[in-house]
Each structure stands twice: as structure tokens, then as C-alpha cells.
Write a protein that holds these residues in place. Structure first.
Motif, short mmCIF file in Angstrom:
data_model
loop_
_atom_site.label_atom_id
_atom_site.label_comp_id
_atom_site.label_asym_id
_atom_site.label_seq_id
_atom_site.Cartn_x
_atom_site.Cartn_y
_atom_site.Cartn_z
N TYR A 145 31.37 -5.41 -7.95
CA TYR A 145 31.45 -4.00 -8.38
C TYR A 145 32.52 -3.88 -9.46
N VAL A 146 32.13 -3.33 -10.61
CA VAL A 146 33.00 -3.26 -11.78
C VAL A 146 33.45 -1.83 -12.03
N PHE A 147 34.76 -1.65 -12.26
CA PHE A 147 35.31 -0.34 -12.60
C PHE A 147 36.52 -0.55 -13.50
N GLY A 148 37.08 0.53 -14.06
CA GLY A 148 38.29 0.40 -14.87
C GLY A 148 38.18 1.06 -16.22
N GLN A 149 39.03 0.63 -17.15
CA GLN A 149 39.12 1.28 -18.46
C GLN A 149 39.10 0.25 -19.59
N ALA A 150 38.56 0.61 -20.70
CA ALA A 150 37.78 1.80 -20.94
C ALA A 150 36.32 1.39 -21.05
N SER A 151 35.42 2.33 -20.74
CA SER A 151 33.99 1.99 -20.75
C SER A 151 33.49 1.65 -22.14
N SER A 152 34.23 2.05 -23.17
CA SER A 152 33.83 1.78 -24.55
C SER A 152 34.43 0.49 -25.11
N HIS A 153 35.37 -0.10 -24.37
CA HIS A 153 36.07 -1.26 -24.91
C HIS A 153 36.14 -2.40 -23.91
N CYS A 154 37.16 -2.43 -23.08
CA CYS A 154 37.36 -3.60 -22.23
C CYS A 154 36.29 -3.75 -21.16
N VAL A 155 35.86 -2.64 -20.56
CA VAL A 155 34.78 -2.73 -19.57
C VAL A 155 33.48 -3.11 -20.27
N LEU A 156 33.19 -2.44 -21.38
CA LEU A 156 31.95 -2.73 -22.11
C LEU A 156 31.90 -4.20 -22.53
N SER A 157 32.96 -4.69 -23.14
CA SER A 157 32.95 -6.07 -23.63
C SER A 157 32.86 -7.08 -22.50
N THR A 158 33.52 -6.79 -21.38
CA THR A 158 33.43 -7.69 -20.23
C THR A 158 32.02 -7.73 -19.69
N LEU A 159 31.41 -6.57 -19.53
CA LEU A 159 30.03 -6.51 -19.03
C LEU A 159 29.06 -7.19 -19.99
N ARG A 160 29.30 -7.04 -21.29
CA ARG A 160 28.43 -7.69 -22.26
C ARG A 160 28.53 -9.21 -22.14
N ASP A 161 29.75 -9.71 -21.97
CA ASP A 161 29.91 -11.15 -21.79
C ASP A 161 29.24 -11.65 -20.51
N LEU A 162 29.39 -10.88 -19.43
CA LEU A 162 28.72 -11.24 -18.18
C LEU A 162 27.20 -11.25 -18.38
N GLN A 163 26.69 -10.22 -19.04
CA GLN A 163 25.26 -10.12 -19.28
C GLN A 163 24.75 -11.31 -20.08
N GLN A 164 25.40 -11.61 -21.19
CA GLN A 164 24.92 -12.68 -22.06
C GLN A 164 25.01 -14.04 -21.38
N TYR A 165 26.07 -14.26 -20.63
CA TYR A 165 26.21 -15.53 -19.92
C TYR A 165 25.10 -15.70 -18.87
N LEU A 166 24.86 -14.66 -18.09
CA LEU A 166 23.85 -14.76 -17.03
C LEU A 166 22.44 -14.81 -17.59
N GLU A 167 22.21 -14.14 -18.71
CA GLU A 167 20.88 -14.24 -19.33
C GLU A 167 20.61 -15.66 -19.79
N ARG A 168 21.65 -16.38 -20.21
CA ARG A 168 21.48 -17.77 -20.64
C ARG A 168 21.35 -18.73 -19.47
N THR A 169 22.03 -18.45 -18.38
CA THR A 169 22.15 -19.44 -17.31
C THR A 169 21.28 -19.13 -16.09
N ASP A 170 21.27 -17.88 -15.63
CA ASP A 170 20.49 -17.52 -14.44
C ASP A 170 20.30 -16.01 -14.39
N PRO A 171 19.27 -15.48 -15.06
CA PRO A 171 19.05 -14.04 -15.11
C PRO A 171 18.90 -13.38 -13.74
N SER A 172 18.53 -14.15 -12.72
CA SER A 172 18.36 -13.57 -11.39
C SER A 172 19.69 -13.04 -10.83
#
Length: 323
Positions: A240-267
């Protein structure tokens, strides 16, 4: 089951700066665990991580250098969610934005033709650097290269921030009410809290906890993907992800998680749960016309929809863990 709130919690003090009440919190933790029959985290059949991104004084308390409007209420909702779901939250993981005075996004790094530093929220482009409108006070070639690479990424342009999250200063610390929650959780669930520092290299920005915006400048390695944290997060069934800011650090972290998992294991994308009501965007700067890259609320909203479309779960703090 939903647990009761601890007696020491005053939700109206979430926006205050005070010394954490270690003795009171720790004394209540042992009583609380016994009275509510809370089992140690190591016995959890379903492992759940609560991943707090930059829940720090510098972003979350009014009057702080980079206070994000909405952050106090976001933190209050996150705390109520953490306490009432504590029996199901296996581990707390926090990132800490960690800076020093001389970094490429701070005023001391730049000066104009008269030797004056830029005001906070000044945008510096590669064109500005090439023309001499803004001149680096150190590492001139690397600074230009950084601006060029950052713009080429299409994610951000260089924005000068107020001095913030300075190592050793109060703005670097976790919000006191959240720190008390981390201490309480550690003692109630008999498990340590994990803290990951980010942002110390002076030649790159690290919005994401997972990776800096630019990893190499003029042949010099200035950062890398945080594989250790990624591997750790993937040991949990839900994050579960929360924190600040949704336009910067949270957004960039989630984007990195998304791209990594899409490459390795989308499930595994469905393991990521975004607490949308426990984060807020940085307001857009007062520019007209406003560059698209600086319309931070729009960027946050669009990113949330892209995360949802990728398979991540978008939830609220009023939802129980696993709902």
C-alpha cells in the motif's frame, strides 16, 4: 478485524511539530498488543507492506519549505488507516528525501549574470544554461548535460526548489505523529521499520525512491535502480503506497514500479495498492502560459489513471486491507 485507536493518538496534532513521545508510545504498545491479542508480524499468512513516501516534516507540516497543501489531512487519513489495520500490516517502509545545501535543484547551485541565485520555483532549461542566463556555480559541463538529459526524458524540466529535507535539519525528519505510528507498529507487531534514504547525490534529482531522474552525467555514474528495495517490496503480497507528493515523488516511484514489473512480471502489478486519498499534488507554479510539464495536478491525475489501467489497484483509506 479493525483495531481501536491507541490512547496517545490525538489526530488534531498531526500537523504539529513536537518531540516524539517514545516512553508513552512504547508503554502503551505492549499493553495494546496483549489486550487486543495482536500476533507478531512474522505469523501473518498474507504479508502486507505500508510504503510511505517522503512523509516528512518538510513536505507535510504547514510552514515547512515544501509544504504540500492537503498533506496534513492526507497524513491523518493514513494514520487512521494504519492504526485500525495494524493487525494486518506486516511492515512499514518509509523513504526519506535527503539533501544538502549544494545540489543541482537548490538555489546555491546557480547564479545569473549579476551573481544572484534563482528564486525557488524558477525553471532552468538547457537553453538557459547554454545562453548564460543561468550559470552553474560548480560542475558546469555536468550541469548542462543534466538539464539536457532531464528534458530529453520527457518527465520533468529542472525546477529550483527551496532548500528542503536537509540532512540534520528538522524538515528531514518523519512527521512526529507518523514516527510515533512507526514506533508503535514496530513494538506491537514485533518487527522493525525499514527506512530508505534517497537524493544525496548532488548531480541528480531523486523524485523516485527506486531510481534517480538521471543515472549518468558526462560519463560519471550518479545513481542506480534500487534493486534491493524492489526485491524487498516484492516479498509482500500487497504493498500500500501513500505519501507526498502525488505529482512528484509518489508519481515517480509508482512509475518505476510499474515499468519494472511490466518488464519482469506484469502479474505482480496487482500487488500495488495506491491510497489515493493519502497523497496530494504540488500546486502548479503561477506561470502564464503554464508549460505542460509544470501542470503538476494534471500530471498526478493522468498518472493515477495510467497506473489503474496498468493493473495497479487504486483504493482509499476507508477501505479495509485486502478489500
Amino acid at each position: 478485524m479493525f483495531l481501536p485507536l491507541p490512547g496517545f493518538l490525538d489526530i488534531h496534532r498531526v500537523g504539529e511539530l513536537y518531540l516524539e513521545r517514545v516512553a508513552e508510545v512504547s508503554a502503551e504498545a505492549f499493553r495494546y498488543a496483549a489486550e487486543n491479542r495482536v500476533r507478531p508480524a512474522r505469523e501473518d499468512p498474507i504479508r502486507v507492506a505500508a510504503f510511505g513516501i517522503d512523509v516528512q516534516v518538510g513536505f507535510c507540516l504547514p510552514g515547512a519549505p515544501l509544504f504540500v497543501p492537503g498533506a496534513v489531512d492526507d497524513t491523518a487519513r493514513a494514520l487512521l488507516w494504519l492504526y485500525t489495520n495494524m493487525a494486518h500490516i506486516t511492515e512499514l517502509v518509509f523513504s526519506l528525501d535527503t539533501h544538502r545545501v549544494f545540489q543541482i535543484f537548490h538555489p546555491a547551485w546557480w547564479k545569473d549574470a549579476e551573481g544572484r541565485p534563482p528564486e525557488p520555483m524558477t525553471v532552468i532549461t538547457a537553453k538557459d544554461v547554454r545562453s548564460g542566463r543561468w550559470r552553474p556555480t560548480r560542475h558546469p559541463q555536468e550541469s548542462l548535460s543534466y538539464c539536457e538529459q532531464l528534458e530529453a526524458s520527457g518527465r520533468y524540466v529542472l525546477n529550483i526548489w527551496p532548500y528542503h529535507s536537509l540532512l540534520g535539519g528538522m524538515s528531514h525528519a518523519l512527521v512526529p505523529a507518523m514516527y510515533e505510528a512507526s514506533l508503535f507498529h514496530a513494538l506491537v507487531r514485533d518487527t522493525p521499520t525499514r527506512f530508505d534514504l534517497k537524493g544525496e547525490n548532488p548531480l541528480t534529482e531523486s523524485y523516485s525512491v527506486m531510481s534517480p531522474e538521471v543515472k549518468e552525467v558526462k560519463g560519471q555514474r550518479v545513481g542506480e535502480f534500487n534493486q534491493g528495495l524492489m526485491d524487498h517490496l516484492m516479498t509482500f503480497d500487497r504493498v500500500y503506497v501513500f505519501g507526498q507528493a502525488s505529482s512528484h515523488c509518489v508519481l515517480s516511484t509508482l512509475r518505476d514500479l510499474q515499468q519494472y514489473l511490466e518488464r519482469t512480471d506484469p502479474s505482480k502489478l496487482s500487488r500495488i495498492h495506491i491510497l489515493e486519498d493519502a497523497m496530494s499534488p504540488v500546486p502548479a507554479p503561477p506561470l502564464s502560459p503554464l508549460p505542460a510539464a509544470l501542470d503538476f495536478p494534471r500530471l498526478a491525475k493522468e498518472a493515477l489513471e495510467s497506473f489503474r489501467a496498468s493493473g495497479m489497484r487504486v483504493v482509499r483509506t476507508t477501505d479495509g486491507v485486502g478489500e
